[in-house]
Design an enzyme around this catalytic site. Structure first.
Site, PDB file in Angstrom:
ATOM      1  N   LYS A  66      -4.264 -44.756 -67.411  1.00 13.29           N
ATOM      2  CA  LYS A  66      -5.348 -45.771 -67.549  1.00 13.29           C
ATOM      3  C   LYS A  66      -4.789 -46.900 -68.624  1.00 13.29           C
ATOM      4  O   LYS A  66      -5.166 -48.079 -68.696  1.00 13.29           O
ATOM      5  CB  LYS A  66      -6.488 -45.160 -68.191  1.00 13.29           C
TER       6      LYS A  66
ATOM      7  N   LYS B  60      -3.038 -40.869 -54.719  1.00 17.51           N
ATOM      8  CA  LYS B  60      -3.967 -39.975 -54.482  1.00 17.51           C
ATOM      9  C   LYS B  60      -5.149 -40.113 -53.963  1.00 17.51           C
ATOM     10  O   LYS B  60      -5.681 -41.280 -54.093  1.00 17.51           O
ATOM     11  CB  LYS B  60      -4.460 -38.988 -55.749  1.00 17.51           C
TER      12      LYS B  60
ATOM     13  N   LYS C  78     -12.197 -40.029 -55.302  1.00 20.55           N
ATOM     14  CA  LYS C  78     -13.704 -40.566 -55.080  1.00 20.55           C
ATOM     15  C   LYS C  78     -13.865 -41.754 -55.779  1.00 20.55           C
ATOM     16  O   LYS C  78     -14.924 -42.449 -55.192  1.00 20.55           O
ATOM     17  CB  LYS C  78     -14.546 -39.230 -55.397  1.00 20.55           C
TER      18      LYS C  78
END
Ligand code: TYM
Length: 331
Positions: free
Chosen positions: A112, A194, A197
């Site tokens: 991040k 990856k 969600k």
């Protein structure tokens, strides 16, 4: 005595095929052999801002999907993280036994930072210490997770060992348990990334509640290559390798075992075999989800789970508080 396993999922979005193959399905399978403690990591969800109304829906769907997947409230302890406040209390104590340098080394945090995200919360930074508390408060033997959570389980082990050495033996040092196939399902639209969600609206992500037609469409548009042969070569053919892993995992077998059946197919035919396998796996779960999502089974499950979890967690927290010197009187 039956060995104990613990794991959780953070429904900061709808659960994905990756969550199912990498984690949830295994929780269900392990119920026969282990005492399973499975929770919904809702505190972890809010380390990144969530729209409250959406979050409630995600949480509800996650409980329903746990049950629809076959987690059995009679055999497993199923609960909501924020219902057992001891997690957060132990989390603070463990944060006081962890170092900034350790948090700075966490891949999730580094990723991040590297992306230049400028509104990272303090909760996000201390995420691994809360996760360590989630785990250590129940003294599990194993923590079944997908590949991406391994580093978090390892830091929980480090924190446990440090605490045990500094005070006295208190926490069991658990082992991560990573499935051989399906531990890292990649995005269909970017097989180097990856399946996650949080990538809303991305056609590379298959959600557990996607309808069959949607699944077919997403798989049909999965990125492949110009080699034109179904091989398992993650370097040269990452898209096809990912689809092979998905197929093998859906069929609970290995890539070697499925290759002879699909090696001769063209990409279109191969993709349709992969879609069939995903749909065959998810359809019965979706059917059960629709049957239970509006019943009082969800609330009842969480209430009973909370009581069982709290009984274990509060005893452990008392012990820890005494060892650290927080408790003046032995109760
Ligand atoms: P979360 O919600 O990101 O993921 C839940 C589980 O699903 C696995 N997983 C995958 N497996 C294979 N392929 C993928 N593409 C994929 N995406 C996710 C994850 O590895 C995980 O096992 N921090 C945790 C939640 C948590 C937790 C805990 C887990 C909080 N406290 C204590 C274990 C023990 C998380 O965000 O998982």
């Amino acid at each position: 005595m039956m060995k104990r396993m613990l794991s959780g999922i953070k429904p900061s979005g709808e659960l994905t095929l990756g969550n199912y193959l990498g984690a949830l399905r295994n929780f269900v399978n392990y119920q026969d052999e282990y005492e399973m403690v499975v929770f919904i990591a809702n505190l972890h969800c809010i380390t990144v801002y969530q729209d409250p109304k959406e979050l409630r829906q995600y949480l509800k769907d996650a409980v329903a999907l746990y049950l629809a997947s076959g987690l059995d409230p009679q055999r497993s302890i199923i609960f909501l993280q924020s219902d057992v406040m001891e997690h957060a209390q132990l989390g603070f104590i463990l944060a006081c036994n962890s170092y900034l340098g350790e948090m700075n080394r966490m891949t999730q945090y580094k990723d991040k930072m590297a992306k230049g995200e400028n509104a990272l919360t303090v909760g996000f930074y201390t995420y691994p210490t809360l996760m360590a508390a989630d785990i250590l408060i129940y003294d599990p033997d194993y923590v079944p997770v997908g590949d991406d959570q391994k580093q978090h389980v390892e830091i929980a082990r480090d924190i446990a060992e440090r605490f045990n050495n500094r005070y006295s033996p208190t926490f069991k040092v658990p082992e991560p348990l990573i499935p051989k196939v399906g531990a890292r399902i990649m995005s269909l639209s970017d097989p180097l990334k990856k399946m996650s969600k949080s990538d809303h609206q991305d056609k590379g992500v298959i959600y557990m509640l996607d309808e069959p037609a949607v699944i077919r469409k997403k798989v049909a548009s999965a990125v492949t290559d110009s080699i034109g042969k179904v091989n398992f070569d993650p370097k040269e053919q990452p898209g096809i390798a990912n689809l092979l892993q998905i197929l093998a995992s859906c069929k609970s077998t290995t890539v070697e075992a499925v290759l002879p059946e699909v090696g001769h197919l063209n990409y279109g035919e191969f993709k349709s075999v992969v879609s069939d396998a995903i749909i065959e796996l998810l359809e019965p779960i979706q059917k059960r989800y629709h049957e239970i999502v509006s019943t009082d089974l969800l609330e009842k499950t969480l209430y009973e789970g909370k009581l069982k979890a709290q009984a274990i967690a509060s005893r452990k927290l008392k012990k820890v508080q005494h060892k650290v010197g927080l408790e003046i009187f032995k109760r």
